[in-house]
Structures are given as structure tokens and as C-alpha cells.
Design an enzyme around this catalytic site. Structure first.
Site, PDB file in Angstrom:
ATOM      1  N   TYR A 128       2.742  -9.239  16.347  1.00  0.00           N
ATOM      2  CA  TYR A 128       2.972  -8.137  15.347  1.00  0.00           C
ATOM      3  C   TYR A 128       3.653  -6.939  16.036  1.00  0.00           C
ATOM      4  O   TYR A 128       4.439  -6.312  15.415  1.00  0.00           O
ATOM      5  CB  TYR A 128       2.010  -7.685  14.774  1.00  0.00           C
ATOM      6  CG  TYR A 128       1.995  -6.580  13.742  1.00  0.00           C
ATOM      7  CD1 TYR A 128       2.676  -6.484  12.351  1.00  0.00           C
ATOM      8  CD2 TYR A 128       1.293  -5.410  14.171  1.00  0.00           C
ATOM      9  CE1 TYR A 128       2.596  -5.428  11.479  1.00  0.00           C
ATOM     10  CE2 TYR A 128       1.311  -4.127  13.113  1.00  0.00           C
ATOM     11  CZ  TYR A 128       1.982  -4.265  11.990  1.00  0.00           C
ATOM     12  OH  TYR A 128       2.080  -3.154  11.245  1.00  0.00           O
ATOM     13  N   GLN A 173       0.776  -1.413  -0.211  1.00  0.00           N
ATOM     14  CA  GLN A 173       0.038   0.025   0.014  1.00  0.00           C
ATOM     15  C   GLN A 173       0.770   1.243   0.156  1.00  0.00           C
ATOM     16  O   GLN A 173       0.642   2.196  -0.874  1.00  0.00           O
ATOM     17  CB  GLN A 173      -0.927   0.093   1.269  1.00  0.00           C
ATOM     18  CG  GLN A 173      -2.025  -0.963   1.561  1.00  0.00           C
ATOM     19  CD  GLN A 173      -2.800  -0.844   2.522  1.00  0.00           C
ATOM     20  OE1 GLN A 173      -3.828   0.094   2.318  1.00  0.00           O
ATOM     21  NE2 GLN A 173      -2.741  -1.343   3.769  1.00  0.00           N
TER      22      GLN A 173
HETATM   23  N1  LIG Z   1      -1.553  -1.748   7.121  1.00  0.00           N
HETATM   24  C1  LIG Z   1      -1.740  -1.019   8.302  1.00  0.00           C
HETATM   25  O1  LIG Z   1      -3.074  -1.104   8.800  1.00  0.00           O
HETATM   26  C2  LIG Z   1      -0.691  -0.954   9.074  1.00  0.00           C
HETATM   27  C3  LIG Z   1      -0.896   0.065  10.283  1.00  0.00           C
HETATM   28  C4  LIG Z   1       0.099   0.528  11.057  1.00  0.00           C
HETATM   29  C5  LIG Z   1       1.453   0.270  10.509  1.00  0.00           C
HETATM   30  N2  LIG Z   1       1.839  -0.243   9.043  1.00  0.00           N
HETATM   31  C6  LIG Z   1       3.129  -0.280   8.797  1.00  0.00           C
HETATM   32  O2  LIG Z   1       3.167   0.401   7.537  1.00  0.00           O
HETATM   33  C7  LIG Z   1       4.094   0.066   6.677  1.00  0.00           C
HETATM   34  C8  LIG Z   1       3.585  -0.193   5.261  1.00  0.00           C
HETATM   35  O3  LIG Z   1       2.211  -1.251   5.429  1.00  0.00           O
HETATM   36  P1  LIG Z   1       1.560  -1.721   4.211  1.00  0.00           P
HETATM   37  O4  LIG Z   1       0.092  -1.904   4.740  1.00  0.00           O
HETATM   38  O5  LIG Z   1       1.864  -0.745   3.001  1.00  0.00           O
HETATM   39  O6  LIG Z   1       2.099  -3.126   3.984  1.00  0.00           O
HETATM   40  P2  LIG Z   1       1.955  -4.176   2.726  1.00  0.00           P
HETATM   41  O7  LIG Z   1       0.872  -3.524   1.831  1.00  0.00           O
HETATM   42  O8  LIG Z   1       1.685  -5.408   3.491  1.00  0.00           O
HETATM   43  O9  LIG Z   1       3.318  -4.192   1.817  1.00  0.00           O
HETATM   44  C9  LIG Z   1       4.153  -4.917   2.415  1.00  0.00           C
HETATM   45  C10 LIG Z   1       5.214  -5.190   1.136  1.00  0.00           C
HETATM   46  O10 LIG Z   1       6.325  -5.632   1.502  1.00  0.00           O
HETATM   47  C11 LIG Z   1       6.485  -6.993   0.809  1.00  0.00           C
HETATM   48  N3  LIG Z   1       7.511  -7.873   1.310  1.00  0.00           N
HETATM   49  C12 LIG Z   1       7.293  -8.960   2.061  1.00  0.00           C
HETATM   50  N4  LIG Z   1       8.284  -9.614   2.551  1.00  0.00           N
HETATM   51  C13 LIG Z   1       9.245  -9.068   1.980  1.00  0.00           C
HETATM   52  C14 LIG Z   1      10.781  -9.237   1.747  1.00  0.00           C
HETATM   53  N5  LIG Z   1      11.464 -10.282   2.573  1.00  0.00           N
HETATM   54  N6  LIG Z   1      11.359  -8.589   1.176  1.00  0.00           N
HETATM   55  C15 LIG Z   1      10.782  -7.373   0.576  1.00  0.00           C
HETATM   56  N7  LIG Z   1       9.569  -7.048   0.566  1.00  0.00           N
HETATM   57  C16 LIG Z   1       8.910  -7.787   1.125  1.00  0.00           C
HETATM   58  C17 LIG Z   1       5.266  -7.600   0.573  1.00  0.00           C
HETATM   59  O11 LIG Z   1       5.203  -8.508  -0.342  1.00  0.00           O
HETATM   60  P3  LIG Z   1       4.040  -9.581  -0.155  1.00  0.00           P
HETATM   61  O12 LIG Z   1       2.688  -8.942  -0.337  1.00  0.00           O
HETATM   62  O13 LIG Z   1       4.331 -10.290  -1.442  1.00  0.00           O
HETATM   63  O14 LIG Z   1       4.345 -10.215   1.014  1.00  0.00           O
HETATM   64  C18 LIG Z   1       4.363  -6.302   0.284  1.00  0.00           C
HETATM   65  O15 LIG Z   1       4.672  -5.767  -1.103  1.00  0.00           O
HETATM   66  C19 LIG Z   1       4.667  -1.331   7.419  1.00  0.00           C
HETATM   67  O16 LIG Z   1       5.807  -1.139   8.247  1.00  0.00           O
HETATM   68  C20 LIG Z   1       3.371  -1.757   8.244  1.00  0.00           C
HETATM   69  O17 LIG Z   1       3.951  -2.691   9.520  1.00  0.00           O
HETATM   70  C21 LIG Z   1       0.590  -0.728   8.496  1.00  0.00           C
END
Ligand SMILES: NC(=O)c1ccc[n+]([C@@H]2O[C@H](COP(=O)([O-])OP(=O)(O)OC[C@H]3O[C@@H](n4cnc5c(N)ncnc54)[C@H](OP(=O)(O)O)[C@@H]3O)[C@@H](O)[C@H]2O)c1
Length: 284
Positions: free
Chosen positions: A126, A11
Site C-alpha cells: 500500500y 469516507q
Molecule cells: N483510510 C485511511 O486510514 C487512510 C489513511 C491515510 C491516507 N488515506 C488516503 O485517503 C484517501 C481517501 O481514503 P478513504 O478512506 O476515504 O477511502 P475509501 O473510503 O476506501 O474510498 C475510496 C473510494 O474509491 C472507490 N474506488 C475504488 N476503485 C475505484 C475506481 N476504479 N474508480 C473510481 N473509484 C474507485 C471506492 O469504491 P469501492 O468501495 O466500491 O471500492 C471508494 O468509494 C485515499 O487516497 C487513501 O489512500 C486513507
């Protein structure tokens, strides 16, 4: 600067890529696991050295909060060990790093918005692994920023907004939790803040970022349905106890954003205005 973006298919990673077009003074290396696996130490060191990287924005993470309870090892590797590897690699070049973290580092017992000084107490795998990641990055890279965010959604990937739109179209009735209070974050707004930090200069430390305002998941769903024009789905408020999940969530996780607003002189949009923009982009 030469900037490495990890997790670019997620995202936030996708929103970063869109904003790169408005920030063409830098060169970007957009990578996801296929191009650069952030758990592979040798690959990271090689990538950072070969491409003379100046800064890293780590958008990659293990984000499946409930699955994390049964995949603790993988979750720790991705959320704690890997950010530490990125931090050490960029430190060798005297570069900077921005690590994204979460409101889940708090236990949610506060009654006023969490500041960066409030004590942490994660109550899920998490949350614990993301907190460990904060510590790894802070100790591994001197010029590092930790940005904690919450309730992230975007036009990209799967998220609460898209799920509620789908369910609202499919179901005549839906139960949604009303006793968990926080603030949604449009990933595009977070990406704008990240670019403010990159362009104005990294000021090391922990920061909080979400949209403005305070709501429950129930209120959020009502707003999503209203904006998306969904009229035939009745939304019922549920207690957390009526919707048990493997991972515990904080009951209250409103973030105080004063520090990032003052440091970078930014204005953060109200959650409802950003939600309208996102749903508009989804083209419903
Ligand atoms: N989503 C929420 O509600 C939320 C809330 C608070 C904080 N955050 C934080 O915000 C940040 C961004 O979140 P997001 O929602 O954008 O995350 P996301 O959509 O889950 O994207 C994470 C990306 O990292 C990739 N990834 C997984 N394993 C990997 C590896 N070994 N090497 C390189 N890339 C890898 C994933 O690929 P795959 O999809 O193929 O696994 C995915 O494309 C994260 O740090 C998250 O913890 C998120």
C-alpha cells in the site's frame, strides 16, 4: 470552477460532498467507480474534456492495506497508475489536481514528527503504491498538490472508530496496539483543508495533514469508548508482535503540519475534539 471528485462514495469523498453545499461558487462532478472508473484512461480523458474540468480531487484509492499484499497488481493500478492518468488528463487542460496520500510512505523509525522533506521508505505494498502515485501525479500535472494524511475516520464507511464502538459493545475485553504512535484524522477536517486550498489557490507541492496531537491506537480506543459511553469493555494494551498483520505498519507516523497551516493560514482541530464531533454525529 468545474471540479471532478473521484471516489465520492468513500469516507473522504462523502465529506467533500457535504462541504460542497458550503462552497457553491464551484460546480462539482461527484463520481465513484460506477460513474468514472479511474483506471479507464479513455473514460477519464473524455470526462475531463466533455465537462471542461478545471480541477480534480482524487479521493479514490485501494485502501485495504492488508489485502494489498496479495493484490499488488490491482493496488498499483489504482494507487499509482490511475492517479497518473488523472494528472495527465487535467494537465492537458492546464488544470490542477489534489492527490491524497498516506503516512505509510514512511518506515516509522523517526522520533520526531515527519516533515515533507523527510526521506520516504515505505514498507508495505500500500505504502509503495501510494508513493508511486505521488510521483505519477507530480510528474503528470504541474499544478498538483499531494496531501499525506493518516488514521482517517468519518461517519461514512468502515473505519477504526466504528469498529472499536462495535467491538466495545460486543466484547467484555479487547486488545489494542499501544506501540504504534500517530495522529487520527477526521475526514471532515481534511475536507475543510482541501477546500481552503481550492479556494485560496493551488500551491504545488507535498503537504502533511492530520488532526493535532499524538496518541497510540490503544489511547485512541480508550477515548472512543469513553466518548461513546462504553463502560463494560476492558481495553488491554498489546505489542505489535502480539497482533501480526500481513502488511507492516510504521511504529511512529506523526506528521508535521506546519507547511499546510502556514500556506493556507488554517487552524487544525485537536484529535479529541474532532473525535467527539464525529461520535456525536453518529448519534450514539
Ligand atoms: N483510510 C485511511 O486510514 C487512510 C489513511 C491515510 C491516507 N488515506 C488516503 O485517503 C484517501 C481517501 O481514503 P478513504 O478512506 O476515504 O477511502 P475509501 O473510503 O476506501 O474510498 C475510496 C473510494 O474509491 C472507490 N474506488 C475504488 N476503485 C475505484 C475506481 N476504479 N474508480 C473510481 N473509484 C474507485 C471506492 O469504491 P469501492 O468501495 O466500491 O471500492 C471508494 O468509494 C485515499 O487516497 C487513501 O489512500 C486513507
Amino acid at each position: 470552477m468545474k471540479i471532478l471528485i473521484t471516489g465520492c462514495n468513500g469516507q473522504l469523498g462523502n465529506e467533500m460532498q457535504l462541504l460542497e453545499k458550503e462552497n457553491q461558487q464551484h460546480t462539482y462532478f461527484n463520481t465513484d467507480v460506477a460513474e468514472l472508473d479511474i483506471t479507464d484512461e479513455a473514460a477519464i480523458n473524455r470526462f475531463v474534456a466533455d465537462n471542461e474540468i478545471d480541477g480534480i480531487v482524487n479521493c479514490a484509492a485501494y485502501t485495504a492495506v492488508d489485502k494489498a499484499e496479495e493484490n499488488q497488481e490491482l493496488c498499483h493500478k489504482l494507487n499509482a497508475t490511475a492517479p497518473g492518468l488523472l494528472a495527465k488528463a487535467i494537465e492537458k487542460r492546464g488544470g490542477w489536481m489534489i492527490q491524497i496520500s498516506t503516512d505509510y510512505v514512511f518506515d516509522g523509525t523517526n522520533h520526531r514528527p515527519y516533515t515533507e522533506e523527510d526521506s520516504v521508505c515505505p514498507n508495505s505494498t500500500y505504502g509503495r503504491t501510494k508513493l508511486a502515485g505521488e510521483q505519477e501525479v507530480t510528474s503528470g500535472c504541474q499544478r498538483s498538490m499531494i496531501i499525506r494524511t493518516a488514521w482517517l475516520y468519518s461517519t461514512f464507511g468502515n473505519n477504526f472508530v466504528k469498529t472499536m464502538i462495535r467491538l466495545g459493545k460486543e466484547k467484555p475485553e479487547l486488545g489494542v496496539i499501544f506501540d504504534q504512535i500517530g495522529t487520527p484524522t477526521y475526514a471532515r477536517d481534511l475536507a475543510v483543508a482541501i477546500f481552503a486550498a481550492i479556494n485560496q489557490g493551488i500551491v504545488p507541492g507535498i503537504y502533511h495533514f492530520s488532526n493535532e496531537g499524538v496518541i497510540s491506537w490503544y489511547d485512541f480506543t480508550k477515548a472512543i469508548h469513553r466518548i461513546a459511553g462504553i463502560k463494560d469493555c476492558k481495553v488491554r494494551p498489546l505489542h505489535t508482535t502480539e497482533y501480526p498483520t500481513p502488511a507492516a505498519r510504521p511504529h511512529y507516523s506523526v506528521l508535521d503540519k506546519t507547511k499546510i497551516k502556514q500556506t493556507y493560514n488554517i487552524e487544525i482541530p485537536y484529535w479529541e475534539e474532532s473525535l467527539e464531533q464525529c461520535i456525536d454525529k453518529l448519534g450514539l
